[in-house]
Design an enzyme around this catalytic site. Structure first.
Site, PDB file in Angstrom:
ATOM      1  N   LYS A  52       0.777  -1.243   0.000  1.00  0.00           N
ATOM      2  CA  LYS A  52       0.000   0.000   0.000  1.00  0.00           C
ATOM      3  C   LYS A  52       0.815   1.304   0.000  1.00  0.00           C
ATOM      4  O   LYS A  52       0.373   2.298  -0.599  1.00  0.00           O
ATOM      5  CB  LYS A  52      -0.969  -0.003   1.175  1.00  0.00           C
ATOM      6  CG  LYS A  52      -2.149  -0.958   1.037  1.00  0.00           C
ATOM      7  CD  LYS A  52      -3.149  -0.444   0.016  1.00  0.00           C
ATOM      8  CE  LYS A  52      -4.429  -1.267   0.038  1.00  0.00           C
ATOM      9  NZ  LYS A  52      -5.442  -0.726  -0.909  1.00  0.00           N
ATOM     10  N   SER A 301       0.923 -10.007  -1.256  1.00  0.00           N
ATOM     11  CA  SER A 301       0.640  -8.577  -1.127  1.00  0.00           C
ATOM     12  C   SER A 301       0.883  -7.976   0.248  1.00  0.00           C
ATOM     13  O   SER A 301       1.021  -6.756   0.375  1.00  0.00           O
ATOM     14  CB  SER A 301      -0.809  -8.301  -1.547  1.00  0.00           C
ATOM     15  OG  SER A 301      -1.706  -9.104  -0.795  1.00  0.00           O
TER      16      SER A 301
END
Length: 314
Positions: A52, A301
């Site tokens: 992110k 991720s």
């Protein structure tokens, strides 16, 4: 629509605020998952423990001084919250973050530790975020439906092109769609024949519903162990990219996500969070067809794994 040149510019812009994460080879895991040449893009080693910060940093650094001066606001299940709190503190701007009251405690605590003003709610996190944006005059930093955010996430695709020159298939978790939109844009510009596959949790499939409807669909507050991809809707801008550039979309049930997470821990020794295990889960469940020797990248991720979840896996 987002372009590869936007992503190349993002890489230059964010280099001081993010890591270039390693891409790891896992021979034993690849043999187990259909005899593929398996590569794991380890974004769990990124700052704040997920991909992110790439998108957040690019968005913040592209804003005007006036937009920064107003302060930032966003909504998140946790990883975007941590990224905004981290990046906002790095440039000296306050950030207000709306999170669900049932968010993973480890992500809530980390967001506070990074310095974000945290507001927990049992209601709709997007609606409350919008209200605060208007009432306080804050600048929205959207978790996914923003070209600058997507461009930052797309820098992963540029790294993959350099780290796995022969890559043939990339499997990416999908929540709101910003991650796969950025990666697909970067990779397809250079290598149009590379297959891009998205994976959603079966219990929270906002992108699949959006593709069927041809527009973003509000799916509300779903419950899934893969909280990192539990988005209330797919982004409209993300959807446009997915419609044009993503080759396949599959979903995986909760038990398969746990099985994928367990496999990553046992074979790759990676402490991934459930959302990050969905590409492995999709291969394990046979949802993604491959051939022997195919060069496959799974995007791992994030690694913000809650201890209660870890207990469930073990």
């Amino acid at each position: 629509m987002l372009t590869a040149s936007d992503i190349r510019a993002a890489r230059e812009r964010i280099s001081s605020l993010v890591h270039r994460t390693p891409t790891l080879r896992s021979t034993s895991l690849g043999e187990l998952l259909g005899g593929v040449e398996l590569h794991l893009k380890a974004e769990l080693f990124q700052r704040t423990g997920s991909f992110k910060p790439r998108g957040v940093a690019n968005k913040l650094l592209a804003l005007s001084d006036e937009e920064k001066a107003r302060g930032f606001v966003t909504f998140s299940r946790g990883n975007h919250a941590q990224a905004l709190a981290y990046a906002a503190r790095a440039i000296g701007v306050p950030a207000t973050i709306v999170m669900a009251a049932d968010a993973v405690p480890a992500k809530v605590n980390a967001t506070r530790a990074y310095g974000g003003e945290l507001i927990l709610t049992d209601g709709d996190i997007w609606e409350l975020c919008q209200r605060l944006m208007v009432e306080r005059g804050l600048t929205l930093v959207h978790p996914f439906d923003d070209d600058a955010v997507m461009a930052g996430q797309g820098t992963i695709g540029l790294e993959l092109l350099e780290e796995v020159p022969e890559l043939e298939t990339v499997i990416v978790p999908i929540g709101g769609g910003g991650l796969i939109a950025g990666i697909a844009t970067a990779i397809k510009d250079a290598r149009p024949n590379v297959r891009i596959v998205g994976v959603e949790a079966e219990a929270s499939n906002a992108m699949a519903q959006a593709l069927r409807a041809g527009a973003s669909v509000q799916i509300g507050n779903r419950r899934t162990i893969a909280d990192g991809i539990n988005a209330p809707y797919a982004g409209e801008r993300c959807l446009e990219v997915v419609q044009h550039l993503v080759d396949e979309l599959v979903t995986v049930p909760e038990d398969e996500i746990l099985a994928g997470l367990r496999l990553l821990l046992e074979r790759a020794k990676l402490g991934a969070e459930p959302a990050a295990a969905t590409p492995i889960a999709a291969l394990l469940a046979g949802q993604v067809r491959t051939r022997d020797g195919e060069q496959v990248v799974c995007l791992i991720s994030g690694g913000n794994l809650d201890l209660d979840t870890l207990k469930a896996v073990l």
